[in-house]
Design a protein around this motif. Structure first.
Motif, PDB file in Angstrom:
ATOM      1  N   GLY A 274     -21.632 -26.228 -31.906  1.00 49.30           N
ATOM      2  CA  GLY A 274     -20.718 -25.767 -32.948  1.00 49.30           C
ATOM      3  C   GLY A 274     -21.072 -24.370 -33.431  1.00 49.30           C
ATOM      4  O   GLY A 274     -20.200 -23.539 -33.660  1.00 49.30           O
TER       5      GLY A 274
ATOM      6  N   SER B  89     -12.502 -22.785 -36.697  1.00 58.22           N
ATOM      7  CA  SER B  89     -11.699 -23.759 -35.959  1.00 58.22           C
ATOM      8  C   SER B  89     -12.568 -24.817 -35.300  1.00 58.22           C
ATOM      9  O   SER B  89     -12.077 -25.637 -34.545  1.00 58.22           O
ATOM     10  N   VAL B  90     -13.863 -24.802 -35.585  1.00 57.96           N
ATOM     11  CA  VAL B  90     -14.790 -25.751 -34.977  1.00 57.96           C
ATOM     12  C   VAL B  90     -14.764 -27.048 -35.780  1.00 57.96           C
ATOM     13  O   VAL B  90     -14.949 -27.034 -36.998  1.00 57.96           O
ATOM     14  N   ALA B  91     -14.523 -28.154 -35.098  1.00 57.09           N
ATOM     15  CA  ALA B  91     -14.486 -29.454 -35.774  1.00 57.09           C
ATOM     16  C   ALA B  91     -15.834 -29.731 -36.440  1.00 57.09           C
ATOM     17  O   ALA B  91     -16.885 -29.455 -35.876  1.00 57.09           O
ATOM     18  N   GLY B  92     -15.791 -30.249 -37.624  1.00 58.99           N
ATOM     19  CA  GLY B  92     -17.026 -30.546 -38.354  1.00 58.99           C
ATOM     20  C   GLY B  92     -17.445 -29.381 -39.226  1.00 58.99           C
ATOM     21  O   GLY B  92     -17.581 -29.519 -40.431  1.00 58.99           O
TER      22      GLY B  92
ATOM     23  N   ALA C 242     -14.636 -28.356 -41.579  1.00 66.43           N
ATOM     24  CA  ALA C 242     -14.472 -29.286 -42.692  1.00 66.43           C
ATOM     25  C   ALA C 242     -15.398 -28.937 -43.858  1.00 66.43           C
ATOM     26  O   ALA C 242     -15.156 -29.347 -44.991  1.00 66.43           O
TER      27      ALA C 242
END
Length: 100
Positions: free
Chosen positions: A10, A68-71, A74
């Motif tokens: 990530g 735009s990286v998941a996790g 957030a």
């Protein structure tokens, strides 16, 4: 172990997004400095905010984007890139006034 690997991957993706955003800011600053429309570059950059300021013969552009990286996205991490280029329209006028 798997969590560590996911965080490392990530982080690499966030770094690549930052590099793309920095390149887009530099390209947009050059285009605006020449008097061209930078809308195409800005739309492809994924930037969520854009600011352009002229000062002292320079045209500076600041782009911001959410990751735009998941996790990681957030967590509310956002990226910002700033670049400046010579404002050719201003410098042409100055050189004509000085007789060059």
């Amino acid at each position: 172990m798997l969590l560590c690997l996911a965080l490392c991957l990530g982080a690499v993706q966030v770094a690549m997004q930052q590099i793309r955003l920095s390149g887009a800011a530099a390209t947009a600053a050059r285009m605006i400095g020449r008097g061209d429309d930078a809308a195409a570059v800005l739309s492809r950059s994924g930037a969520t905010s854009f600011d352009s300021v002229g000062k002292g013969g320079l045209r500076c552009v600041r782009l911001s984007a959410d990751t735009s990286v998941a996790g990681i996205g957030a967590l509310g991490v956002s990226l910002t890139a700033r670049a400046c280029a010579i404002d050719e329209r201003t410098n042409v006028n100055l050189s004509q006034e000085s007789g060059e």
